[in-house]
Design a protein around this motif. Structure first.
Motif, PDB file in Angstrom:
ATOM      1  N   PHE A  57      -3.083   6.699  12.220  1.00 40.10           N
ATOM      2  CA  PHE A  57      -3.033   5.257  11.980  1.00 40.10           C
ATOM      3  C   PHE A  57      -1.582   4.787  11.987  1.00 40.10           C
ATOM      4  CE2 PHE A  57      -7.064   6.619  10.288  1.00 40.10           C
ATOM      5  CZ  PHE A  57      -7.930   5.589  10.620  1.00 40.10           C
ATOM      6  N   LYS A  58      -1.371   3.620  12.600  1.00 39.70           N
ATOM      7  CA  LYS A  58      -0.048   3.015  12.659  1.00 39.70           C
ATOM      8  C   LYS A  58       0.006   1.808  11.734  1.00 39.70           C
ATOM      9  CE  LYS A  58       2.096   2.098  16.470  1.00 39.70           C
ATOM     10  NZ  LYS A  58       2.382   1.637  17.847  1.00 39.70           N
ATOM     11  N   SER A  59       0.989   1.790  10.845  1.00 40.97           N
ATOM     12  CA  SER A  59       1.143   0.644   9.946  1.00 40.97           C
ATOM     13  C   SER A  59       2.249  -0.289  10.426  1.00 40.97           C
ATOM     14  CB  SER A  59       1.455   1.126   8.523  1.00 40.97           C
ATOM     15  OG  SER A  59       2.649   1.886   8.503  1.00 40.97           O
ATOM     16  N   PHE A  60       2.924   0.052  11.533  1.00 41.04           N
ATOM     17  CA  PHE A  60       3.924  -0.839  12.127  1.00 41.04           C
ATOM     18  C   PHE A  60       3.660  -0.938  13.619  1.00 41.04           C
ATOM     19  CE2 PHE A  60       8.190  -1.232  14.233  1.00 41.04           C
ATOM     20  CZ  PHE A  60       8.321  -2.591  14.010  1.00 41.04           C
ATOM     21  N   MET A  61       3.527  -2.163  14.107  1.00 40.93           N
ATOM     22  CA  MET A  61       3.282  -2.407  15.527  1.00 40.93           C
ATOM     23  C   MET A  61       4.246  -3.480  16.011  1.00 40.93           C
ATOM     24  SD  MET A  61      -0.826  -2.676  15.041  1.00 40.93           S
ATOM     25  CE  MET A  61      -0.595  -3.296  13.377  1.00 40.93           C
ATOM     26  N   LEU A  62       4.844  -3.246  17.163  1.00 42.04           N
ATOM     27  CA  LEU A  62       5.678  -4.256  17.807  1.00 42.04           C
ATOM     28  C   LEU A  62       5.117  -4.498  19.203  1.00 42.04           C
ATOM     29  CD1 LEU A  62       9.528  -4.624  17.655  1.00 42.04           C
ATOM     30  CD2 LEU A  62       8.260  -5.135  19.740  1.00 42.04           C
ATOM     31  N   HIS A  63       4.706  -5.718  19.459  1.00 41.67           N
ATOM     32  CA  HIS A  63       4.098  -6.081  20.744  1.00 41.67           C
ATOM     33  C   HIS A  63       5.005  -7.054  21.488  1.00 41.67           C
ATOM     34  CE1 HIS A  63       0.009  -5.092  18.706  1.00 41.67           C
ATOM     35  NE2 HIS A  63       0.571  -4.023  19.233  1.00 41.67           N
ATOM     36  N   TYR A  64       5.161  -6.783  22.779  1.00 41.82           N
ATOM     37  CA  TYR A  64       6.069  -7.537  23.637  1.00 41.82           C
ATOM     38  C   TYR A  64       5.245  -8.262  24.693  1.00 41.82           C
ATOM     39  CZ  TYR A  64       9.470  -7.864  27.572  1.00 41.82           C
ATOM     40  OH  TYR A  64      10.251  -8.267  28.628  1.00 41.82           O
ATOM     41  N   GLU A  73       9.896  -1.063  19.519  1.00 40.89           N
ATOM     42  CA  GLU A  73       9.287  -0.512  18.295  1.00 40.89           C
ATOM     43  C   GLU A  73      10.044   0.729  17.836  1.00 40.89           C
ATOM     44  OE1 GLU A  73       4.891  -0.391  17.925  1.00 40.89           O
ATOM     45  OE2 GLU A  73       5.177   1.767  17.656  1.00 40.89           O
ATOM     46  N   ARG A  74      10.379   1.597  18.787  1.00 42.66           N
ATOM     47  CA  ARG A  74      11.132   2.809  18.459  1.00 42.66           C
ATOM     48  C   ARG A  74      12.508   2.468  17.885  1.00 42.66           C
ATOM     49  NH1 ARG A  74      11.896   4.817  23.482  1.00 42.66           N
ATOM     50  NH2 ARG A  74       9.716   5.428  23.556  1.00 42.66           N
ATOM     51  N   ALA A  75      13.110   1.391  18.413  1.00 37.99           N
ATOM     52  CA  ALA A  75      14.446   0.995  17.963  1.00 37.99           C
ATOM     53  C   ALA A  75      14.449   0.478  16.542  1.00 37.99           C
ATOM     54  CB  ALA A  75      14.997  -0.075  18.907  1.00 37.99           C
ATOM     55  N   PRO A 109      13.292   2.927  12.485  1.00 35.71           N
ATOM     56  CA  PRO A 109      14.120   3.614  11.486  1.00 35.71           C
ATOM     57  C   PRO A 109      14.610   2.735  10.338  1.00 35.71           C
ATOM     58  CG  PRO A 109      14.759   4.287  13.693  1.00 35.71           C
ATOM     59  CD  PRO A 109      13.814   3.137  13.849  1.00 35.71           C
ATOM     60  N   ILE A 110      14.597   1.410  10.480  1.00 40.40           N
ATOM     61  CA  ILE A 110      15.095   0.555   9.397  1.00 40.40           C
ATOM     62  C   ILE A 110      13.985   0.111   8.459  1.00 40.40           C
ATOM     63  CG2 ILE A 110      16.976  -0.289  10.837  1.00 40.40           C
ATOM     64  CD1 ILE A 110      15.490  -2.991  11.008  1.00 40.40           C
ATOM     65  N   LEU A 111      12.732   0.462   8.739  1.00 40.98           N
ATOM     66  CA  LEU A 111      11.625   0.029   7.894  1.00 40.98           C
ATOM     67  C   LEU A 111      11.663   0.725   6.540  1.00 40.98           C
ATOM     68  CD1 LEU A 111       8.692  -0.047  10.474  1.00 40.98           C
ATOM     69  CD2 LEU A 111      10.068  -1.961   9.658  1.00 40.98           C
ATOM     70  N   PRO A 112      11.044   0.125   5.519  1.00 36.24           N
ATOM     71  CA  PRO A 112      11.023   0.756   4.191  1.00 36.24           C
ATOM     72  C   PRO A 112      10.368   2.131   4.254  1.00 36.24           C
ATOM     73  CG  PRO A 112      10.143  -1.486   4.108  1.00 36.24           C
ATOM     74  CD  PRO A 112      10.311  -1.149   5.548  1.00 36.24           C
ATOM     75  N   PRO A 113      10.817   3.067   3.411  1.00 34.25           N
ATOM     76  CA  PRO A 113      10.197   4.403   3.397  1.00 34.25           C
ATOM     77  C   PRO A 113       8.707   4.305   3.087  1.00 34.25           C
ATOM     78  CG  PRO A 113      12.221   4.376   2.092  1.00 34.25           C
ATOM     79  CD  PRO A 113      11.924   2.957   2.450  1.00 34.25           C
ATOM     80  N   ASN A 114       7.970   5.310   3.533  1.00 38.23           N
ATOM     81  CA  ASN A 114       6.518   5.328   3.325  1.00 38.23           C
ATOM     82  C   ASN A 114       6.167   5.162   1.853  1.00 38.23           C
ATOM     83  OD1 ASN A 114       5.979   5.708   6.019  1.00 38.23           O
ATOM     84  ND2 ASN A 114       5.881   7.936   5.884  1.00 38.23           N
ATOM     85  N   GLY A 115       5.187   4.299   1.591  1.00 40.91           N
ATOM     86  CA  GLY A 115       4.704   4.122   0.234  1.00 40.91           C
ATOM     87  C   GLY A 115       5.430   3.081  -0.588  1.00 40.91           C
ATOM     88  N   THR A 116       6.593   2.613  -0.119  1.00 35.78           N
ATOM     89  CA  THR A 116       7.362   1.653  -0.917  1.00 35.78           C
ATOM     90  C   THR A 116       7.036   0.208  -0.569  1.00 35.78           C
ATOM     91  OG1 THR A 116       9.215   1.679   0.651  1.00 35.78           O
ATOM     92  CG2 THR A 116       9.254   3.306  -1.135  1.00 35.78           C
ATOM     93  N   LEU A 164      11.785  -9.705  10.687  1.00 34.17           N
ATOM     94  CA  LEU A 164      11.409  -8.870   9.541  1.00 34.17           C
ATOM     95  C   LEU A 164      12.174  -9.284   8.289  1.00 34.17           C
ATOM     96  CD1 LEU A 164      11.299  -5.408  11.327  1.00 34.17           C
ATOM     97  CD2 LEU A 164       9.344  -6.506  10.223  1.00 34.17           C
ATOM     98  N   MET A 165      13.449  -9.561   8.453  1.00 35.68           N
ATOM     99  CA  MET A 165      14.271  -9.973   7.305  1.00 35.68           C
ATOM    100  C   MET A 165      13.830 -11.348   6.802  1.00 35.68           C
ATOM    101  SD  MET A 165      17.996  -8.588   8.556  1.00 35.68           S
ATOM    102  CE  MET A 165      18.794  -8.652   6.970  1.00 35.68           C
ATOM    103  N   ASP A 166      13.497 -12.238   7.717  1.00 37.51           N
ATOM    104  CA  ASP A 166      13.020 -13.560   7.319  1.00 37.51           C
ATOM    105  C   ASP A 166      11.692 -13.464   6.577  1.00 37.51           C
ATOM    106  OD1 ASP A 166      13.078 -16.532   7.407  1.00 37.51           O
ATOM    107  OD2 ASP A 166      11.350 -16.274   8.727  1.00 37.51           O
ATOM    108  N   ALA A 167      10.882 -12.453   6.908  1.00 38.45           N
ATOM    109  CA  ALA A 167       9.589 -12.263   6.238  1.00 38.45           C
ATOM    110  C   ALA A 167       9.731 -11.633   4.858  1.00 38.45           C
ATOM    111  CB  ALA A 167       8.676 -11.400   7.105  1.00 38.45           C
ATOM    112  N   GLY A 168      10.934 -11.177   4.511  1.00 34.50           N
ATOM    113  CA  GLY A 168      11.126 -10.525   3.223  1.00 34.50           C
ATOM    114  C   GLY A 168      10.784  -9.058   3.217  1.00 34.50           C
ATOM    115  N   VAL A 169      10.599  -8.476   4.403  1.00 35.24           N
ATOM    116  CA  VAL A 169      10.371  -7.029   4.477  1.00 35.24           C
ATOM    117  C   VAL A 169      11.682  -6.327   4.079  1.00 35.24           C
ATOM    118  CG1 VAL A 169       9.795  -5.090   5.974  1.00 35.24           C
ATOM    119  CG2 VAL A 169       8.653  -7.289   6.282  1.00 35.24           C
ATOM    120  N   PRO A 170      11.645  -5.447   3.086  1.00 33.14           N
ATOM    121  CA  PRO A 170      12.893  -4.813   2.615  1.00 33.14           C
ATOM    122  C   PRO A 170      13.433  -3.755   3.576  1.00 33.14           C
ATOM    123  CG  PRO A 170      11.027  -3.929   1.409  1.00 33.14           C
ATOM    124  CD  PRO A 170      10.474  -5.024   2.291  1.00 33.14           C
ATOM    125  N   VAL A 171      13.861  -4.210   4.766  1.00 36.87           N
ATOM    126  CA  VAL A 171      14.431  -3.280   5.740  1.00 36.87           C
ATOM    127  C   VAL A 171      15.707  -2.674   5.162  1.00 36.87           C
ATOM    128  CG1 VAL A 171      13.413  -4.423   7.729  1.00 36.87           C
ATOM    129  CG2 VAL A 171      15.648  -5.157   6.922  1.00 36.87           C
TER     130      VAL A 171
END
Length: 705
Positions: free
Chosen positions: A371-378, A406-408, A411-418, A448-455
């Motif tokens: 399962f993927k919890s992060f998706m980037l669609h172009y 998506e690969r790029a 790496p800046i996404l929050p660690p798993n579970g946080t 992502l930053m505008d959404a408040g995702v803690p990158v």
């Protein structure tokens, strides 16, 4: 008769066989690496495809479920319909290094099909398929200027590993596929965890050294089983026609290719083509294709001469100069996060949406389900380049560019579970004049930053180009679409000050040297640092709070044995909670419950309902209980849903009770206290313990009288 060669790659034998099967194809091989086996067949038609200006090559990679001992899902139980994302990306991976090795003017329909027949869950079939495609073409009469080969390189504990296993990749700080010829690298594709450029270069060098023995093996197999190559002669253009076109179009082409605005430049080129065709129609009847070919040659020569001799780019920029930037965040009022990123005439709108775990993407692959919890669609709509064409589903280009971005960003996404949200970012290309995938990386980060995702950081991307004439070369930063089309390289690099997160390199020449890659990586680093500085001027840290329209999410843990109490028979109870509160509820087998709703009060109401259903009894806690059964020795009472205890007759009152029904009857509600829970989970209750001291009660009664 079967012919076979074997070579050691990464400490394991790579075996390439031919001659015993698929004998009606132009060329075919079976490639085995460990217990992973890929069959690759190449076929060239005898007919020419008219009216095209590209190599009519089709590359298809397919993973058969039986390769992993699985039966496909779905109604038909067979591999049908659209290829998976993995199959599409691998088809692109094979196509990119072999396409430039067909001769100029090659217009014969050609197809390469790679089929995964067996997979051992340790050795990835993608690089095996790429090497097999080269071997099948190299053995065949198809005019292919190979061979090439590919390996994957990882790094664990500072040590480079060629073709790392799945377990090793889990611990690796890079995952890079490198394809090369004997003299140079022809393709790079992969991701990394902020790895410095110098280490990336070292990894590519290590991979290229590992490729050389595989090339030797292909040459040996061709010596054993290959057939002579067909000669393809590009149709010649009459000298007098070419001279006439050049004399008539040289000045106009120069004017067009020094016009900075893309649409004006396109219009000038269209007008020039039309005027030349009209002027020569009578003198050279039926020569429209030859005229177009000369004009294309003239366009390429004009631009390259401008750069090499005059040091001038199409839009007048310096070779390391970035186009003007425009950045805006938070422009869409009801989305969870948004950003508009413009670089020159390339513009991307990135939109972030947050969801629950039920919104994760289910991936079915040979390795099993994930399962993927992060998706980037172009998305690349036709209006982005001023064209008209039907809207269809995403093609290979859209899937490939989306996977790169998506690969790029991953790496800046929050660690798993946080951060317990599923994240989807959609990048809509509104305008395109080169590097739209890299603009998508920048836009996605900002959104992502505008959404408040803690990158954890910021990343940016840039596309580099190359003009190589003999031993001289020029590296171009932030290339235009025409510079990509007329140049020799498209080298995309993403990351930040710490290092690289993704890299993709394609070349249109025989390959590029380490010196060129070194220069390109350093120039790319300087370019992306400049872009990052401008991005940080607009937003430097994630929003402190999520959008008011983003779902509120709460996570609680319940006893897994209580899951059935929350779900109820046929899902009746959980459906009732959802209907009552409007919240979305996901329950995992571990007992982790995710409650999501735009309304915070609705979340809390759902939590209270679930806690009420799953509450565990505690010794010393007082409950309002309902008597469910009366016996001679006491009464059973339900203190929590599906949780009963015994009120022994001796615990009903302070005075002696002769008969249980003198105090309680079935259906009565009484206040009780838990006084004991034994090892088997049996609960002892006491009504007497909450009645208080009898003398005290008498006193209180008198006071109240």
């Amino acid at each position: 008769m079967k012919k076979s060669v074997q070579v050691d790659v990464g400490g394991r034998p790579l075996i390439i066989e031919t001659g015993h099967a698929v004998r009606q194809a132009s060329g075919a091989v079976f490639v085995r690496y460990g217990d992973t086996v890929v069959m690759v067949a190449a076929v060239k038609e005898d007919r020419i495809r008219e009216g095209i200006d590209f190599v009519p090559l089709m590359v298809e990679y397919q993973e058969m479920s039986y390769a992993a001992g699985r039966i496909p899902g779905g109604f038909f139980r067979r591999e049908i319909g659209r290829p998976s994302e993995k199959e599409t990306l691998t088809s692109r991976l094979i196509d990119r290094p072999i396409r430039p090795l067909f001769p100029k003017g090659f217009a014969y329909e050609t197809q390469v099909i790679a089929t995964v027949l067996s997979v051992d869950q340790e050795n990835e079939p993608d690089v095996v398929a790429l090497t097999g495609a080269s071997a099948a073409l190299h053995l065949s009469p198809i005019p292919f200027a190979g061979p090439v080969a590919a390996v994957r390189v990882g790094r664990v504990d500072g040590r480079f590993i060629i073709n790392p296993s799945a377990a090793q990749l889990e611990r690796s700080d890079m995952n890079v596929v490198v394809a090369g010829s004997r003299d140079a690298v022809v393709m790079v594709e992969g991701g990394a965890q902020f790895v410095p450029e110098a280490d990336i270069l070292e990894a590519i060098g290590e991979a290229h050294r590992a490729i050389l023995p595989i090339l030797d093996a292909q040459e040996e197999l061709r010596r054993l089983a290959g057939v002579p190559k067909e000669e393809i002669v590009e149709p010649s253009i009459p000298a007098e026609l070419e001279q006439a076109v050049r004399q008539m179009a040289a000045a106009g082409m120069r004017e067009a290719m020094t016009t900075a605005d893309k649409m004006q430049r396109r219009d000038k080129k269209k007008a020039l083509h039309a005027s030349v065709l009209a002027a020569l129609a009578e003198t050279f009847p039926g020569s429209e294709k030859d005229v177009e070919r000369v004009l294309e040659k003239l366009e390429k020569e004009t631009v390259r001469r401008m750069m090499v001799e005059e040091r001038r780019r199409i839009d007048g920029r310096a070779f390391d100069e970035i186009r003007p930037l425009s950045i805006e965040v938070g422009l869409l009022p009801r989305t969870h996060g948004s950003a508009l990123f413009r670089r020159g005439e390339t513009q991307v709108l990135a939109v972030t949406t947050l969801g629950s775990s039920s919104d994760e993407q289910k991936i079915e692959a040979l390795t099993g389900e994930s399962f993927k919890s992060f998706m980037l669609h172009y998305n690349f709509p036709p209006y982005s380049v001023g064209e008209v064409r039907p809207l269809r589903g995403p093609g290979r280009r859209e899937i490939g560019h989306g996977a790169l971005a998506e690969r790029a960003v991953k790496p800046i996404l929050p660690p798993n579970g946080t951060f317990p949200y599923t994240i989807r970012v959609v990048c809509e290309v509104l305008e395109s004049n080169g590097s739209s995938s890299m603009a998508s990386v920048c836009g996605a980060c900002l959104s992502l930053m505008d959404a408040g995702v803690p990158v954890q950081d910021m990343v940016a991307g840039i596309a580099m180009g190359l003009i190589k004439e003999g031993d001289n070369f020029l590296i171009l930063s932030d290339i235009l679409g025409d510079e990509d089309h007329l140049g020799d390289m498209d080298f995309k690099v993403t990351g930040n000050e710490k290092g690289v997160t993704a890299i993709q390199m394609d070349v249109k020449i025989a390959g590029i040297s380490r010196e060129i890659m070194t220069r390109a990586l350093e120039q790319a680093r300087q370019g992306r640092l400049f872009i990052l500085s401008r991005m940080r001027e607009v937003i430097s840290t994630p929003r402190s709070e999520l959008s008011p329209y983003a779902p509120r999410m709460e996570v609680i843990q319940i006893n897994p044995e209580k899951i059935r109490d929350v779900i109820g028979p046929g899902g009746k109870i959980i459906r009732g909670i959802v209907a009552e509160t409007g919240a979305k509820i996901d329950i995992e087998d571990s007992g982790r419950v995710v409650i999501m709703s735009p309304d915070k009060d609705a979340c809390q109401k759902a939590i209270d309902r679930i806690r009420g259903l799953t509450m565990e009894p505690e010794i010393g806690q007082v409950y309002m209980a309902r008597v469910t059964k009366v016996t001679d020795f006491g009464a059973f009472a339900e203190i929590l849903p599906h949780t009963e205890g015994l009120i022994h007759i001796s615990q009903l009152d302070h005075k002696r009770v002769q008969k249980v029904t003198d105090v309680v009857k079935e259906g009565d509600e009484v206040l009780v206290k838990v006084i004991d829970i034994d090892r088997e989970g049996r609960i002892r209750l006491s009504r007497k313990a909450v009645l208080g001291d009898p003398e005290h009660r008498k006193g209180r009664g008198r006071v109240g009288s």
